[in-house]
Design an enzyme around this catalytic site. Sequence first.
Site, PDB file in Angstrom:
ATOM      1  N   SER A  29     -17.246  20.979  52.324  1.00 58.66           N
ATOM      2  CA  SER A  29     -17.228  19.638  51.723  1.00 58.66           C
ATOM      3  C   SER A  29     -16.028  19.437  50.794  1.00 58.66           C
ATOM      4  O   SER A  29     -15.675  20.322  50.008  1.00 58.66           O
ATOM      5  CB  SER A  29     -18.513  19.434  50.922  1.00 58.66           C
ATOM      6  OG  SER A  29     -18.488  18.168  50.305  1.00 58.66           O
ATOM      7  N   ASN A  77      -9.035  21.999  41.218  1.00 59.38           N
ATOM      8  CA  ASN A  77      -9.105  20.597  41.628  1.00 59.38           C
ATOM      9  C   ASN A  77      -9.986  19.804  40.684  1.00 59.38           C
ATOM     10  O   ASN A  77     -10.960  20.318  40.132  1.00 59.38           O
ATOM     11  CB  ASN A  77      -9.585  20.462  43.079  1.00 59.38           C
ATOM     12  CG  ASN A  77     -11.088  20.388  43.182  1.00 59.38           C
ATOM     13  OD1 ASN A  77     -11.697  19.328  43.015  1.00 59.38           O
ATOM     14  ND2 ASN A  77     -11.719  21.540  43.409  1.00 59.38           N
ATOM     15  N   CYS A 138     -23.914  18.729  39.656  1.00 58.74           N
ATOM     16  CA  CYS A 138     -23.567  17.455  39.026  1.00 58.74           C
ATOM     17  C   CYS A 138     -24.336  17.303  37.720  1.00 58.74           C
ATOM     18  O   CYS A 138     -25.471  17.763  37.612  1.00 58.74           O
ATOM     19  CB  CYS A 138     -23.970  16.295  39.940  1.00 58.74           C
ATOM     20  SG  CYS A 138     -22.952  16.187  41.386  1.00 58.74           S
ATOM     21  N   LYS A 174     -26.617  23.383  47.910  1.00 59.64           N
ATOM     22  CA  LYS A 174     -25.380  24.076  47.532  1.00 59.64           C
ATOM     23  C   LYS A 174     -25.446  24.443  46.057  1.00 59.64           C
ATOM     24  O   LYS A 174     -25.463  23.575  45.183  1.00 59.64           O
ATOM     25  CB  LYS A 174     -24.183  23.170  47.812  1.00 59.64           C
ATOM     26  CG  LYS A 174     -22.856  23.829  47.512  1.00 59.64           C
ATOM     27  CD  LYS A 174     -21.738  23.001  48.095  1.00 59.64           C
ATOM     28  CE  LYS A 174     -20.389  23.600  47.808  1.00 59.64           C
ATOM     29  NZ  LYS A 174     -19.323  22.813  48.447  1.00 59.64           N
ATOM     30  N   ASN A 201     -20.410  26.612  44.951  1.00 64.19           N
ATOM     31  CA  ASN A 201     -19.413  25.600  44.606  1.00 64.19           C
ATOM     32  C   ASN A 201     -18.234  26.253  43.845  1.00 64.19           C
ATOM     33  O   ASN A 201     -18.189  27.471  43.702  1.00 64.19           O
ATOM     34  CB  ASN A 201     -20.082  24.520  43.745  1.00 64.19           C
ATOM     35  CG  ASN A 201     -19.540  23.141  44.071  1.00 64.19           C
ATOM     36  OD1 ASN A 201     -18.328  22.948  44.150  1.00 64.19           O
ATOM     37  ND2 ASN A 201     -20.419  22.179  44.271  1.00 64.19           N
ATOM     38  N   THR A 202     -17.328  25.437  43.337  1.00 64.08           N
ATOM     39  CA  THR A 202     -16.181  25.954  42.565  1.00 64.08           C
ATOM     40  C   THR A 202     -16.619  26.377  41.163  1.00 64.08           C
ATOM     41  O   THR A 202     -17.698  26.006  40.695  1.00 64.08           O
ATOM     42  CB  THR A 202     -15.105  24.867  42.416  1.00 64.08           C
ATOM     43  OG1 THR A 202     -15.726  23.702  41.869  1.00 64.08           O
ATOM     44  CG2 THR A 202     -14.451  24.522  43.739  1.00 64.08           C
ATOM     45  N   GLY A 226     -10.568  29.144  46.261  1.00 59.61           N
ATOM     46  CA  GLY A 226      -9.563  29.970  46.929  1.00 59.61           C
ATOM     47  C   GLY A 226      -9.830  31.458  46.778  1.00 59.61           C
ATOM     48  O   GLY A 226     -10.854  31.871  46.221  1.00 59.61           O
ATOM     49  N   THR A 275     -10.556  25.718  50.688  1.00 58.26           N
ATOM     50  CA  THR A 275      -9.148  25.667  50.274  1.00 58.26           C
ATOM     51  C   THR A 275      -8.181  26.077  51.383  1.00 58.26           C
ATOM     52  O   THR A 275      -7.077  25.538  51.476  1.00 58.26           O
ATOM     53  CB  THR A 275      -8.972  26.573  49.029  1.00 58.26           C
ATOM     54  OG1 THR A 275      -9.867  26.082  48.019  1.00 58.26           O
ATOM     55  CG2 THR A 275      -7.564  26.538  48.486  1.00 58.26           C
TER      56      THR A 275
HETATM   57  C1  LIG Z   1     -10.306  19.367  46.653  1.00 56.74           C
HETATM   58  C2  LIG Z   1     -11.727  19.847  46.702  1.00 56.74           C
HETATM   59  C3  LIG Z   1     -12.762  18.911  46.753  1.00 56.74           C
HETATM   60  C4  LIG Z   1     -14.095  19.328  46.804  1.00 56.74           C
HETATM   61  N1  LIG Z   1     -15.103  18.402  46.869  1.00 56.74           N
HETATM   62  C5  LIG Z   1     -16.400  18.813  46.985  1.00 56.74           C
HETATM   63  C6  LIG Z   1     -17.461  17.873  47.127  1.00 56.74           C
HETATM   64  O1  LIG Z   1     -17.246  16.642  47.188  1.00 56.74           O
HETATM   65  N2  LIG Z   1     -18.744  18.333  47.187  1.00 56.74           N
HETATM   66  C7  LIG Z   1     -19.021  19.682  47.140  1.00 56.74           C
HETATM   67  O2  LIG Z   1     -20.190  20.057  47.218  1.00 56.74           O
HETATM   68  N3  LIG Z   1     -18.029  20.602  47.038  1.00 56.74           N
HETATM   69  C8  LIG Z   1     -16.728  20.206  46.945  1.00 56.74           C
HETATM   70  N4  LIG Z   1     -15.730  21.133  46.851  1.00 56.74           N
HETATM   71  C9  LIG Z   1     -16.066  22.578  46.813  1.00 56.74           C
HETATM   72  C10 LIG Z   1     -15.862  23.255  48.166  1.00 56.74           C
HETATM   73  O3  LIG Z   1     -16.684  22.695  49.166  1.00 56.74           O
HETATM   74  C11 LIG Z   1     -16.121  24.771  48.058  1.00 56.74           C
HETATM   75  O4  LIG Z   1     -17.433  24.973  47.583  1.00 56.74           O
HETATM   76  C12 LIG Z   1     -15.150  25.482  47.111  1.00 56.74           C
HETATM   77  O5  LIG Z   1     -13.848  24.944  47.222  1.00 56.74           O
HETATM   78  C13 LIG Z   1     -15.096  27.000  47.356  1.00 56.74           C
HETATM   79  O6  LIG Z   1     -14.637  27.310  48.653  1.00 56.74           O
HETATM   80  P1  LIG Z   1     -13.069  27.668  48.959  1.00 56.74           P
HETATM   81  O7  LIG Z   1     -12.681  28.758  48.008  1.00 56.74           O
HETATM   82  O8  LIG Z   1     -13.074  28.085  50.400  1.00 56.74           O
HETATM   83  O9  LIG Z   1     -12.293  26.434  48.714  1.00 56.74           O
HETATM   84  C14 LIG Z   1     -14.385  20.734  46.795  1.00 56.74           C
HETATM   85  C15 LIG Z   1     -13.336  21.654  46.752  1.00 56.74           C
HETATM   86  C16 LIG Z   1     -12.028  21.238  46.713  1.00 56.74           C
HETATM   87  C17 LIG Z   1     -10.927  22.276  46.687  1.00 56.74           C
END
Ligand SMILES: Cc1cc2nc3c(=O)[nH]c(=O)nc-3n(C[C@H](O)[C@H](O)[C@H](O)COP(=O)(O)O)c2cc1C
Length: 315
Positions: A29, A77, A138, A174, A201-202, A226, A275
């Site tokens: 997402s 982000n 949230c 999530k 999540n992040t 990342g 990412t």
């Molecule tokens: C630019 C960006 C926007 C994101 N928007 C959402 C979102 O709208 N809803 C959500 O649940 N997670 C969101 N995430 C989190 C990602 O889905 C994911 O959980 C997180 O980036 C960790 O995975 P990664 O290391 O592979 O990026 C976002 C991440 C990024 C980088």
Amino acid sequence: MHEVSSAGAVDLSVKIGALRLRNPILAASGTFGYGLEFARLVDLNRLGGFVTKGLSREPIEGAPAPRLFPTASGMLNAVGLQNVGVRAFVAEKLPVLRKFDTTVIANVFGYILEDYVEVIRVLEDAEGLAGYELNISCPNVRKGGMQFGNDPSQVAEVVGAARKAAAKRSLWVKLSPLVTDIGLIARAAEEAGADAMTVANTYPAMAIDFRSGKSRLGNSTGGLSGPAIKPITLKLVWETKKAIKIPIIGLGGVETVEDVLDYLAVGASAVQVGTASFADPRASEQLIEALTAVLGRTKAFTLSEIREKFIAENG
Ligand SMILES: Cc1cc2nc3c(=O)[nH]c(=O)nc-3n(C[C@H](O)[C@H](O)[C@H](O)COP(=O)(O)O)c2cc1C
């Protein structure tokens, strides 16, 4: 990435509750738009599926620029959950998405419990979705801005309400990674009726320019993603696995096929790629090719054997 000569010979399909995915690789997402933006570059029909940008009751404009900032082995982000709103998604995006043969999961968020319920209610009437993923990282405005996902009783409440609204489809939750005991939160979500858990999540983080004193982002803080977060999230997936019975989807820093196998080894049934799609929009598709190649080459090397080996070593 590996070349695949025998693509299709290896069965990578996985079951996540009632859903069968073509393979265990989904796009995450917020990093894959509404899917449509990627359709010219990526064969959506080959993916295990993808999760939409977070959808809210009303459209959200999002945070001021800059919204992204690269950090050591990671990315910050602060997008501010920009999205077109659930009704525009149903009217404008879903009709086009229905032309693809892929598993679409709608990511859902809100600031009060009723927001989540209303978004799901609107989506339940629409065709073309396989399920929902609740973003519970949230702030709950009724609880002074405390995140839903930080408190087991709030998690139980929001997941229970979403479960009632989501009568037709799968419900994934999530989790927020910054919690004291992720097992406790995961159990609350499982008991409230979740079909699967997405971990995670992040991580709340910041980057500044000490010269100007300003944040590197339009917001003062953001979320870290990342490769930098992978070891931390890998541990969370393992802890979650020990706490619940329902399937887990791991995500955090997946870039290589080894990352995918690490997540599967500690108990994830599938992974999401976030990412990595920023550097290469075809990252998910290439990981499917690489996984097919790895499993095709070593016939005894099945997904369940990888997991059994890890469990035998680590309990
Ligand atoms: C630019 C960006 C926007 C994101 N928007 C959402 C979102 O709208 N809803 C959500 O649940 N997670 C969101 N995430 C989190 C990602 O889905 C994911 O959980 C997180 O980036 C960790 O995975 P990664 O290391 O592979 O990026 C976002 C991440 C990024 C980088």
